[in-house]
Design a protein around this motif. Structure first.
Motif, PDB file in Angstrom:
ATOM      1  N   THR A  55       0.811  -1.210   0.000  1.00 24.31           N
ATOM      2  CA  THR A  55       0.000   0.000   0.000  1.00 24.31           C
ATOM      3  C   THR A  55       0.847   1.265   0.000  1.00 24.31           C
ATOM      4  N   SER A  56       2.105   1.171   0.338  1.00 24.24           N
ATOM      5  CA  SER A  56       2.947   2.366   0.358  1.00 24.24           C
ATOM      6  C   SER A  56       3.694   2.567  -0.954  1.00 24.24           C
ATOM      7  N   THR A  57       3.461   1.719  -1.961  1.00 25.89           N
ATOM      8  CA  THR A  57       4.163   1.858  -3.233  1.00 25.89           C
ATOM      9  C   THR A  57       3.566   2.943  -4.109  1.00 25.89           C
ATOM     10  N   ILE A  59       0.759   2.613  -5.907  1.00 24.99           N
ATOM     11  CA  ILE A  59      -0.028   2.031  -6.994  1.00 24.99           C
ATOM     12  C   ILE A  59      -1.505   2.299  -6.732  1.00 24.99           C
ATOM     13  N   THR A  60      -2.234   2.645  -7.775  1.00 28.99           N
ATOM     14  CA  THR A  60      -3.684   2.817  -7.649  1.00 28.99           C
ATOM     15  C   THR A  60      -4.326   1.441  -7.712  1.00 28.99           C
ATOM     16  N   TRP A  61      -5.019   1.062  -6.644  1.00 29.80           N
ATOM     17  CA  TRP A  61      -5.558  -0.292  -6.535  1.00 29.80           C
ATOM     18  C   TRP A  61      -7.018  -0.386  -6.953  1.00 29.80           C
ATOM     19  N   ASN A  62      -7.614   0.699  -7.456  1.00 29.32           N
ATOM     20  CA  ASN A  62      -9.015   0.659  -7.838  1.00 29.32           C
ATOM     21  C   ASN A  62      -9.151  -0.095  -9.160  1.00 29.32           C
ATOM     22  N   LEU A  63      -9.609  -1.321  -9.115  1.00 33.93           N
ATOM     23  CA  LEU A  63      -9.720  -2.155 -10.299  1.00 33.93           C
ATOM     24  C   LEU A  63     -11.121  -2.126 -10.893  1.00 33.93           C
ATOM     25  N   SER A  64     -11.995  -1.311 -10.351  1.00 31.99           N
ATOM     26  CA  SER A  64     -13.366  -1.255 -10.833  1.00 31.99           C
ATOM     27  C   SER A  64     -13.436  -0.501 -12.168  1.00 31.99           C
ATOM     28  N   PRO A  65     -14.192  -1.012 -13.142  1.00 36.37           N
ATOM     29  CA  PRO A  65     -14.307  -0.322 -14.426  1.00 36.37           C
ATOM     30  C   PRO A  65     -15.334   0.812 -14.414  1.00 36.37           C
TER      31      PRO A  65
END
Length: 76
Positions: A55-57, A59-65
């Protein structure tokens, strides 16, 4: 004070010290903590560290289209 203890023992039916001695002598079988405590502690620390690193990298983790997929223009 002795009368109070006598009343408590008659209400409860046993003395608390007897229970403590009875439960304290069950050292023959290993407890849950002695069997699984260290692996659970190491596993939990590894899990928390992994989640923290991921979580500290940034990266955007929102995988929802939703909101990302646009409909194609209508062909007449």
């Amino acid at each position: 004070m002795f009368q109070l203890k006598k009343n408590v023992v008659s209400e409860v039916g046993f003395e608390p010290t007897q229970v403590a001695v009875r439960h304290g002598s069950s050292g023959a079988s290993p407890s849950f903590h002695s069997k699984y405590g260290t692996p659970l502690l190491i596993g939990g620390a590894a899990f928390c560290t992994t989640v923290w690193v991921l979580t500290s990298t940034g990266i955007t983790w929102n995988l929802s289209p939703v909101g990302k997929v646009q409909p194609k223009p209508w062909k007449e």
